[in-house]
Design a protein around this motif. Structure first.
Motif, PDB file in Angstrom:
ATOM      1  N   LEU A 147       6.002  -9.107   0.095  1.00  0.00           N
ATOM      2  CA  LEU A 147       5.868 -10.099   1.163  1.00  0.00           C
ATOM      3  C   LEU A 147       4.792  -9.673   2.156  1.00  0.00           C
ATOM      4  CD1 LEU A 147       9.424 -11.345   2.217  1.00  0.00           C
ATOM      5  CD2 LEU A 147       7.529 -12.721   1.348  1.00  0.00           C
ATOM      6  N   GLY A 148       4.747  -8.385   2.446  1.00  0.00           N
ATOM      7  CA  GLY A 148       3.710  -7.885   3.343  1.00  0.00           C
ATOM      8  C   GLY A 148       2.325  -8.224   2.838  1.00  0.00           C
ATOM      9  N   ALA A 200       4.427  -5.023   9.933  1.00  0.00           N
ATOM     10  CA  ALA A 200       5.854  -4.806  10.148  1.00  0.00           C
ATOM     11  C   ALA A 200       6.587  -4.653   8.817  1.00  0.00           C
ATOM     12  CB  ALA A 200       6.443  -5.958  10.959  1.00  0.00           C
ATOM     13  N   LEU A 201       6.295  -5.528   7.867  1.00  0.00           N
ATOM     14  CA  LEU A 201       6.995  -5.478   6.582  1.00  0.00           C
ATOM     15  C   LEU A 201       6.619  -4.230   5.798  1.00  0.00           C
ATOM     16  CD1 LEU A 201       6.807  -9.239   5.529  1.00  0.00           C
ATOM     17  CD2 LEU A 201       8.702  -8.023   6.621  1.00  0.00           C
ATOM     18  N   TYR A 202       5.338  -3.866   5.803  1.00  0.00           N
ATOM     19  CA  TYR A 202       4.930  -2.617   5.165  1.00  0.00           C
ATOM     20  C   TYR A 202       5.650  -1.426   5.800  1.00  0.00           C
ATOM     21  CZ  TYR A 202       0.854  -4.587   2.640  1.00  0.00           C
ATOM     22  OH  TYR A 202       0.022  -5.270   1.789  1.00  0.00           O
ATOM     23  N   SER A 203       5.804  -1.466   7.124  1.00  0.00           N
ATOM     24  CA  SER A 203       6.442  -0.354   7.834  1.00  0.00           C
ATOM     25  C   SER A 203       7.882  -0.172   7.391  1.00  0.00           C
ATOM     26  CB  SER A 203       6.390  -0.593   9.345  1.00  0.00           C
ATOM     27  OG  SER A 203       5.055  -0.600   9.814  1.00  0.00           O
ATOM     28  N   PHE A 204       8.614  -1.281   7.282  1.00  0.00           N
ATOM     29  CA  PHE A 204      10.006  -1.176   6.841  1.00  0.00           C
ATOM     30  C   PHE A 204      10.090  -0.720   5.392  1.00  0.00           C
ATOM     31  CE2 PHE A 204      10.862  -3.937  10.535  1.00  0.00           C
ATOM     32  CZ  PHE A 204      11.919  -3.225  11.088  1.00  0.00           C
ATOM     33  N   PRO A 244       0.480   3.807   1.274  1.00  0.00           N
ATOM     34  CA  PRO A 244      -0.995   3.702   1.324  1.00  0.00           C
ATOM     35  C   PRO A 244      -1.461   2.343   1.829  1.00  0.00           C
ATOM     36  CG  PRO A 244      -0.193   3.726  -0.953  1.00  0.00           C
ATOM     37  CD  PRO A 244       0.956   4.111  -0.097  1.00  0.00           C
ATOM     38  N   LEU A 245      -0.710   1.276   1.527  1.00  0.00           N
ATOM     39  CA  LEU A 245      -1.078  -0.054   2.028  1.00  0.00           C
ATOM     40  C   LEU A 245      -0.932  -0.113   3.544  1.00  0.00           C
ATOM     41  CD1 LEU A 245       0.735  -2.224  -0.668  1.00  0.00           C
ATOM     42  CD2 LEU A 245      -1.704  -1.708  -0.542  1.00  0.00           C
ATOM     43  N   LEU A 246       0.128   0.508   4.042  1.00  0.00           N
ATOM     44  CA  LEU A 246       0.364   0.547   5.481  1.00  0.00           C
ATOM     45  C   LEU A 246      -0.744   1.333   6.182  1.00  0.00           C
ATOM     46  CD1 LEU A 246       2.136   0.080   7.996  1.00  0.00           C
ATOM     47  CD2 LEU A 246       3.405   2.158   7.361  1.00  0.00           C
TER      48      LEU A 246
END
Length: 318
Positions: free
Chosen positions: A218-219, A237-241, A256-258
């Motif tokens: 979703l991120g 935010a979604l990557y972080s979670f 790595p995406l975050l």
């Protein structure tokens, strides 16, 4: 017999105090159903102090009288080495006795043991047989596993359409992993007609249960504006979670995406993302609802692109 029926009803209603009294009386008189439920109570610590050794005692008494629930439970005790030394051969023996009576949990456990080679050489075809028997009785995890083996062609001919069918059955029973896998098939058109809107819907259901892979996917969709409004703050935010979860649950793939996204954020995007993280962390509403509210109310200095603006080439999907 009256105490046994009453004890089972009390157990199923969560009244463990009264269930213990009625079940113990009947169990000591030799009633196998009462013995099975009493064993489960000791196993799970329901109404009594958890005691695996006592659980084994009562489960064995019931299992030897042919109670399928107890046979499966005893198999699980041998499988886990709880109350008895771990013995995968003995676990298989009791699982098979329960499965021969149609116990869907025992059938699933045999599928797992055959799939992962526990106690014997892995046998994908045998695993598929047991998963199918369990899935036909409604076992949600067995349906997920069938989707997996048809998807990958493990013990069966690869069949993406069959994989999608089983993933959907499991997803409809609210299994987060199946929802995520079904979402990916819909996003990529693998086994199903491509439908990005439905893919997003399943990802959201899965992410609301904390599935790391769905949060990551979703991120990416929010980052690119694929099927959802484009928002790098939401993506952050979604990557972080996702990245904060156990790597075995897929969290490691988001890191790595975050990191890459973080280095490119403006201060306004970062602050907005942190604000959303705080809102979600407070709870009170599912993640997808929090995201919708955030996008609706936040005054972001970001362009919100129309839905489906980006063609979302699967080859670019991380």
């Amino acid at each position: 017999m009256g105490h046994a029926l009453r004890g089972v009803a009390e157990y199923r209603s969560g009244d463990y105090t009264h269930a213990l009294q009625d079940l113990q009386q009947e169990a000591e008189s030799g009633n196998p159903e009462s013995q099975a439920y009493l064993g489960l109570m000791f196993d799970l610590g329901q109404g009594v102090k958890q005691d695996f050794a006592q659980a084994v005692v009562w489960l064995r008494r019931a299992a030897e009288q042919g109670n399928a629930t107890a046979q499966c439970g005893l198999g699980q005790m041998y499988h886990a080495g709880q109350g008895v030394p771990q013995d995968l051969e003995e676990a298989t023996h009791w699982f098979r006795r329960a499965a021969d009576q149609g116990d869907e949990r025992a059938e699933f456990q045999l599928g797992e043991m055959c799939s992962f080679g526990e106690g014997a050489i892995a046998d994908p075809r045998e695993a598929a047989k047991w998963y199918l028997r369990s899935a036909d009785q409604g076992n949600v995890l067995a349906r997920l596993r069938l989707g997996w083996i048809y998807d990958l062609g493990l013990g069966v001919d690869s069949d993406p359409k069959a994989a999608a069918r089983w993933y959907r059955k499991s997803a409809q029973a609210n299994n987060a992993e199946a929802q995520c896998r079904l979402g990916l098939m819909l996003q990529t058109g693998h086994g199903l007609s491509m439908d990005l809107g439905e893919a997003v819907s399943w990802y959201r259901k899965s992410a609301d249960q904390g599935n790391a892979e769905s949060l990551r996917r979703l991120g990416w969709l929010y980052r690119e504006g694929c099927g959802v409004p484009r928002s790098r703050s939401v993506a952050f935010a979604l990557y972080s979670f996702s990245a904060g979860m156990d790597q075995n649950e897929g969290g490691g793939r988001a890191r790595p995406l975050l990191d890459t996204l973080y280095r490119s954020l403006t201060l306004a995007e970062f602050d907005a993302g942190q604000n959303l993280i705080t809102r979600i962390s407070r709870g009170g509403a599912p993640i997808s609802v929090q995201v919708d509210a955030f996008l609706f109310h936040a005054a972001l200095d970001l362009a919100v692109f129309p839905i489906y603006r980006n063609p979302c080439n699967y080859l670019e999907f991380p």
